[in-house]
Write an enzyme that holds these catalytic residues in place. Structure first.
Site, short mmCIF file in Angstrom:
data_model
loop_
_atom_site.label_atom_id
_atom_site.label_comp_id
_atom_site.label_asym_id
_atom_site.label_seq_id
_atom_site.Cartn_x
_atom_site.Cartn_y
_atom_site.Cartn_z
N LYS A 1 0.83 -1.21 0.00
CA LYS A 1 0.00 0.00 0.00
C LYS A 1 0.86 1.26 0.00
O LYS A 1 0.63 2.21 -0.76
CB LYS A 1 -0.94 -0.02 1.21
CG LYS A 1 -1.66 1.27 1.47
CD LYS A 1 -2.58 1.66 0.32
CE LYS A 1 -2.95 3.11 0.36
NZ LYS A 1 -4.29 3.39 0.71
N CYS B 1 -3.49 11.06 1.77
CA CYS B 1 -2.82 9.77 1.55
C CYS B 1 -1.46 9.96 0.89
O CYS B 1 -0.43 9.60 1.45
CB CYS B 1 -3.70 8.89 0.67
SG CYS B 1 -5.36 8.77 1.33
N1 SAJ Z 1 -2.13 14.97 -8.53
C1 SAJ Z 1 -1.27 15.68 -9.35
N2 SAJ Z 1 -0.94 15.16 -10.57
C2 SAJ Z 1 -1.46 13.96 -10.99
C3 SAJ Z 1 -2.32 13.24 -10.15
C4 SAJ Z 1 -2.63 13.76 -8.91
O1 SAJ Z 1 -0.79 16.77 -8.99
O2 SAJ Z 1 -1.13 13.57 -12.13
C5 SAJ Z 1 -2.49 15.50 -7.22
C6 SAJ Z 1 -3.99 15.71 -7.03
O3 SAJ Z 1 -4.40 16.94 -7.57
C7 SAJ Z 1 -4.14 15.63 -5.53
C8 SAJ Z 1 -3.08 14.60 -5.13
O4 SAJ Z 1 -2.18 14.52 -6.23
O5 SAJ Z 1 -3.82 16.87 -4.92
C9 SAJ Z 1 -3.60 13.20 -4.84
O6 SAJ Z 1 -4.68 12.86 -5.71
P1 SAJ Z 1 -4.91 11.42 -6.34
O7 SAJ Z 1 -6.15 11.49 -7.16
O8 SAJ Z 1 -3.71 10.97 -7.07
O9 SAJ Z 1 -5.03 10.44 -5.11
P2 SAJ Z 1 -5.92 10.41 -3.75
O10 SAJ Z 1 -5.07 10.96 -2.64
O11 SAJ Z 1 -7.27 10.97 -3.92
O12 SAJ Z 1 -6.07 8.80 -3.56
C10 SAJ Z 1 -4.90 7.98 -3.49
C11 SAJ Z 1 -5.07 6.79 -4.46
N3 SAJ Z 1 -3.80 6.10 -4.62
C12 SAJ Z 1 -3.28 5.81 -5.87
O13 SAJ Z 1 -3.81 6.17 -6.89
C13 SAJ Z 1 -2.02 5.02 -5.89
C14 SAJ Z 1 -6.15 5.84 -3.96
O14 SAJ Z 1 -6.24 4.70 -4.78
C15 SAJ Z 1 -5.83 5.43 -2.51
O15 SAJ Z 1 -6.82 4.55 -1.99
C16 SAJ Z 1 -5.80 6.69 -1.67
O16 SAJ Z 1 -4.75 7.53 -2.15
C17 SAJ Z 1 -5.57 6.29 -0.23
O17 SAJ Z 1 -6.54 6.25 0.55
O18 SAJ Z 1 -4.43 5.93 0.11
#
Ligand code: SAJ
Length: 413
Positions: free
Chosen positions: A211, A265
């Site tokens: 994870k 996360c």
């Molecule tokens: N972000 C970027 N660039 C990207 C993708 C995301 O700047 O290309 C930013 C987003 O805007 C946001 C942050 O990253 O601020 C996180 O967003 P996210 O959509 O990537 O992830 P979370 O935090 O909503 O959810 C993550 C997920 N993990 C993965 O995709 C590996 C989810 O599957 C997990 O269950 C969750 O963390 C968790 O609970 O750990």
């Protein structure tokens, strides 16, 4: 099967959807939370958090009699822990909620139960729960003591994406790590009830590391994209064009730069790896600092764009931590707005279509005002796009005009 039912400890973004998913299969679930308002709302059939389709799922589960909420831990066949695991000072993991949840279930154990940790946790946490339980219940045996314990213990990390939780909780593959192989098997049985994804068995510490690895991978990849944005800024190149062309290579898949990494996360979990092996995790630590530096880099770009203006008005589009959600916690956009408000003479028009009012910390600032997109675009000298909400996509170039536009998400590229 599961005659005593399932107890889910912690009714947040993971615990409550899990309750609803299990109850939908006509298995009795008691959701437990320390917050009586959360408990009351659920017992009225309402979801106290915003997540697509969760409302109907909770309403249906409560109406069917298979879900109820309580502040008291009942006896159960399975105890599923879904409590927060934040970090404390110095980015050290804070296991106090896991420890409190462990204490709350200990008196209810009779032998024969399965305890599953779903919270994202540092390596070794499942074993620590086993040790805590054995101290609290010396009359029972636990898996760190025996291959045939009275109580089984496993880690099955949640992996659902906010905004798609009700879909992913069923569809995603699950990794189930037991302290012994029979612990993994006992826990996997529950996931086979409501998951359509594959259930993969392993040991508990591997599951904990899996994870953390997923979220650290994403953090490092986003940091790479953010570093490219910094480099392209110096070279006066369009980073979005560079990444989109590079991603046409069959083995390249770069994520998107942005104003920083928010949420509860991805900006937290990599620190659990760092805490476990600080000298071996240089890349992960560097990624964290690149992503943490992004909001201030955006602030500097805005300050540069307003130079020469006596009382600049800046429209900041988006306050949420990512697109199309209403969650403003741990949001880099909010950090940018807060820092801009410290600039003498600068006025911020904050646009967030998913909220009715500003959070307290921003509402307390005299020079920050919640505004509609139309009004902000009419009044602003500089426009900063901080969140790629779908509703901002349709803003026409004509509405942006000739003033400086800082598009941190590449939405209008
Ligand atoms: N972000 C970027 N660039 C990207 C993708 C995301 O700047 O290309 C930013 C987003 O805007 C946001 C942050 O990253 O601020 C996180 O967003 P996210 O959509 O990537 O992830 P979370 O935090 O909503 O959810 C993550 C997920 N993990 C993965 O995709 C590996 C989810 O599957 C997990 O269950 C969750 O963390 C968790 O609970 O750990």
């Amino acid at each position: 099967m599961y005659e005593q039912g399932i107890a889910v400890i912690g009714l947040g973004y993971i615990g409550l959807p899990t309750c609803a998913a299990i109850a939908a299969h006509r298995i009795g679930v008691v959701g437990v939370d320390v917050n009586p308002r959360t408990v009351d709302a659920i017992n009225r059939g309402e979801a106290p958090i915003v997540e697509p389709d969760l409302d109907q799922a909770v309403e249906g589960a409560v109406a069917s009699g298979f879900l109820r909420a309580s502040t008291e831990v009942p006896e159960a066949d399975v105890f599923l822990l879904a409590v927060p695991t934040p970090f404390a000072d110095g980015h050290k993991p804070d296991l106090s909620f896991v420890e409190a949840a462990t204490h709350s279930i200990a008196p209810r154990l009779r032998g024969g139960e399965v305890v599953i940790l779903e919270s994202t946790s540092p390596p070794g946490t499942t074993r620590r729960i086993s040790e805590w339980l054995s101290e609290l219940r010396p009359d029972l045996t636990f898996p760190h003591q025996s291959d045939t314990p009275d109580v089984h213990l496993a880690h099955c990390p949640e992996r659902v994406l906010p905004g798609r939780i009700m879909i992913e909780i069923v569809a995603n593959d699950r990794v189930v790590g037991g302290l012994t192989p029979s612990c993994a098997e006992a826990a996997a049985e529950l996931y086979r009830v409501f998951c359509k994804g594959e259930i993969v068995l392993t040991d508990a510490t591997t599951a904990e590391m899996v994870k953390l690895t997923e979220n650290a991978f994403r953090d490092v990849n986003i940091a790479f994209a953010n570093e490219l944005a910094n480099v392209c800024g110096v070279l006066d190149l369009n980073v979005w064009e560079v990444i989109s062309h590079a991603n046409r290579h069959p083995r390249v898949n770069i994520l998107s730069p942005g104003p920083g990494v928010g949420g509860h996360c991805i900006a937290v979990d990599p620190w659990f790896i760092v805490a476990a092996a600080p000298d071996q995790s240089k890349l992960i630590q560097t990624a964290r600092s690149i992503n943490d530096d992004r909001p201030m880099a955006v602030v500097q770009n805005v300050i540069d764009a307003t130079s020469g203006l006596a009382a600049p008005v800046v429209a900041c589009l988006g306050l949420a931590f990512k697109a199309d959600i209403d969650d403003l916690r741990e949001s880099p956009a909010r950090q940018v707005v807060k820092s801009l408000a410290q600039v003498e003479g600068l006025q911020v028009l904050a646009v967030e279509p998913h909220v009715e009012e500003l959070p307290d910390d921003l509402a307390a600032l005299e020079n920050v005002e919640l505004s509609s997109a139309e009004s902000a675009l009419e009044r602003a000298d500089v426009v900063v796009l901080l969140v790629d909400h779908t509703s901002f996509r349709s803003i026409p170039a004509s509405a942006l005009g000739n003033r400086p536009v800082i598009d941190t998400r590449g939405l209008w590229r």
